[in-house]
Design a protein around this motif. Structure first.
Motif, PDB file in Angstrom:
ATOM      1  N   LYS A 161      21.278   9.340  -0.176  1.00  0.00           N
ATOM      2  CA  LYS A 161      20.261  10.386  -0.283  1.00  0.00           C
ATOM      3  C   LYS A 161      20.877  11.774  -0.024  1.00  0.00           C
ATOM      4  N   LEU A 162      21.798  11.842   0.918  1.00  0.00           N
ATOM      5  CA  LEU A 162      22.471  13.126   1.209  1.00  0.00           C
ATOM      6  C   LEU A 162      23.286  13.595   0.011  1.00  0.00           C
ATOM      7  N   ASP A 216      25.596   4.149   3.142  1.00  0.00           N
ATOM      8  CA  ASP A 216      24.320   3.437   3.215  1.00  0.00           C
ATOM      9  C   ASP A 216      23.267   4.251   2.468  1.00  0.00           C
ATOM     10  N   LYS A 217      22.019   3.856   2.567  1.00  0.00           N
ATOM     11  CA  LYS A 217      20.967   4.564   1.823  1.00  0.00           C
ATOM     12  C   LYS A 217      20.861   6.022   2.251  1.00  0.00           C
ATOM     13  N   ALA A 218      21.012   6.268   3.539  1.00  0.00           N
ATOM     14  CA  ALA A 218      20.925   7.643   4.043  1.00  0.00           C
ATOM     15  C   ALA A 218      22.043   8.506   3.448  1.00  0.00           C
ATOM     16  N   ALA A 219      23.255   7.942   3.364  1.00  0.00           N
ATOM     17  CA  ALA A 219      24.379   8.687   2.800  1.00  0.00           C
ATOM     18  C   ALA A 219      24.167   8.958   1.317  1.00  0.00           C
ATOM     19  N   GLU A 275      22.330  -2.465  13.683  1.00  0.00           N
ATOM     20  CA  GLU A 275      21.223  -2.669  12.757  1.00  0.00           C
ATOM     21  C   GLU A 275      20.610  -4.060  12.844  1.00  0.00           C
ATOM     22  N   GLU A 314      21.373   0.807  -3.107  1.00  0.00           N
ATOM     23  CA  GLU A 314      20.169   1.448  -3.631  1.00  0.00           C
ATOM     24  C   GLU A 314      19.012   0.459  -3.746  1.00  0.00           C
TER      25      GLU A 314
END
Length: 329
Positions: A323-324, A318-321, A167, A274
């Motif tokens: 959201k899932l 992370d943010k993706a996790a 990243e 978040e």
């Protein structure tokens, strides 16, 4: 007429409500008494295995989760758990608590490893008296412990390094926060992280400091780190309270644009992710560590043999996790 009926009706409602509250209170007391009786019966029954779990810090969320996992597994297997630990992180107090636990003669002990020859000697004393010891969270590999249950800390450090490299923008100076210089798990995480970063051109670890697994400690050390090394672009925290503290230290230093990585799944870490203040966190499973440790002791009590190391997988938050999680399956 209505004026006379209204107060009477109100009194009736209050009496009904009071009756319901009393019944609920009595039912709660009965349930509590039953649970207490069961625990007393277990304590008095020599056939019930008694296990002591010694935390690194009594009310740390990580260790409370481990206690929960151990308690749930013990209830299913008919064991009894005593949970104890220092109020604040104190290796000397951990050793005193281990010594007391051995003197009490339990059927098994779960304890964090500490890099100290005196600690090895205490574990040897326990096993010499027929008390199996399982290390959790941090290992004591040179000791006579029965097994280690926890994260593959060297592998977790490597995973953190790969996450940072993936990243980052191709180069960067990195600061690292570890919980304790004496903890074997922290040293392994740092070693794994170094092995990845040192092999990547353009990246360098310029400072390593200890937070004493304290949010305030991490904040103070991060602020000092940034004042000494203003060109730091990434700070990594390897204990549960580090990431939130690092964010506070960055704010105190008046800095922005620094990527922060943490360890474990705490509410404050989730909030930081978040809000974009924390990039990601490597998440352990302390509840599973506690449950697996009790399961292994149960196998040992039944004469079964098993491997000396039991690694519990980690994941990335992370943010993706997040959201899932919200989206669901």
């Amino acid at each position: 007429m209505l004026k006379r009926i209204w107060p009477f009706g109100l009194i009736v409602l209050v009496l009904i409500f009071a009756y319901i509250l009393v019944r609920f209170f009595l039912a709660s007391m009965t349930i509590g008494d039953l649970v207490g009786q069961i625990r007393l019966q277990r304590a008095d029954d020599p056939s019930v295995k008694h296990v002591v779990l010694i935390a690194q810090e009594l009310d740390n969320p990580f260790w409370r989760e481990m206690e929960q996992g151990a308690e749930e597994a013990a209830d299913k297997l008919g064991m009894r758990i005593d949970y104890t630990g220092p109020i604040r992180i104190n290796p000397a107090e951990q050793m005193r608590l281990l010594e007391r636990a051995i003197a009490s003669g339990p059927d098994g002990i779960l304890v964090q490893g500490i890099v100290d020859p005196n600690y090895d000697a205490l574990i040897q004393r326990a096993t010499g008296q027929g008390i199996p010891v399982i290390t959790v969270d941090a290992d004591e590999p040179g000791s006579s412990r029965l097994a280690y249950v926890g994260t593959d800390n060297l592998g977790a450090g490597k995973r953190m390094g790969e996450l940072v490299l993936k990243e980052a923008a191709g180069k960067g100076k990195i600061g690292v926060m570890i919980g304790s210089e004496r903890a074997e798990n922290m040293q392994l995480r740092l070693a794994g992280f170094r092995s990845v970063i040192s092999a990547a051109p353009g990246f360098a670890i310029v400072d390593v400091r200890a937070s004493n697994i304290s949010r305030i400690g991490a904040a103070k050390q991060a602020e000092a780190m940034l004042k000494q090394h203003p060109d730091i672009q990434t700070i990594v925290g390897f204990s549960s309270l580090d990431a939130a503290g690092i964010v506070e230290g960055i704010q105190a230093a008046g800095r922005t644009g620094i990527r922060v990585y943490g360890f474990d799944d705490l509410a404050m870490t989730r909030q930081g992710i978040e809000q974009g203040e924390i990039a990601a966190s490597i998440v352990q499973s302390p509840k599973e560590m506690g449950a697996r440790s009790i399961g292994l002791l149960n196998e040992h009590f039944h004469g079964k043999s098993f491997a000396a190391e039991h690694f519990i997988p980690t994941s990335v938050l992370d943010k993706a996790a997040l959201k899932l999680e919200v989206a669901g399956p």
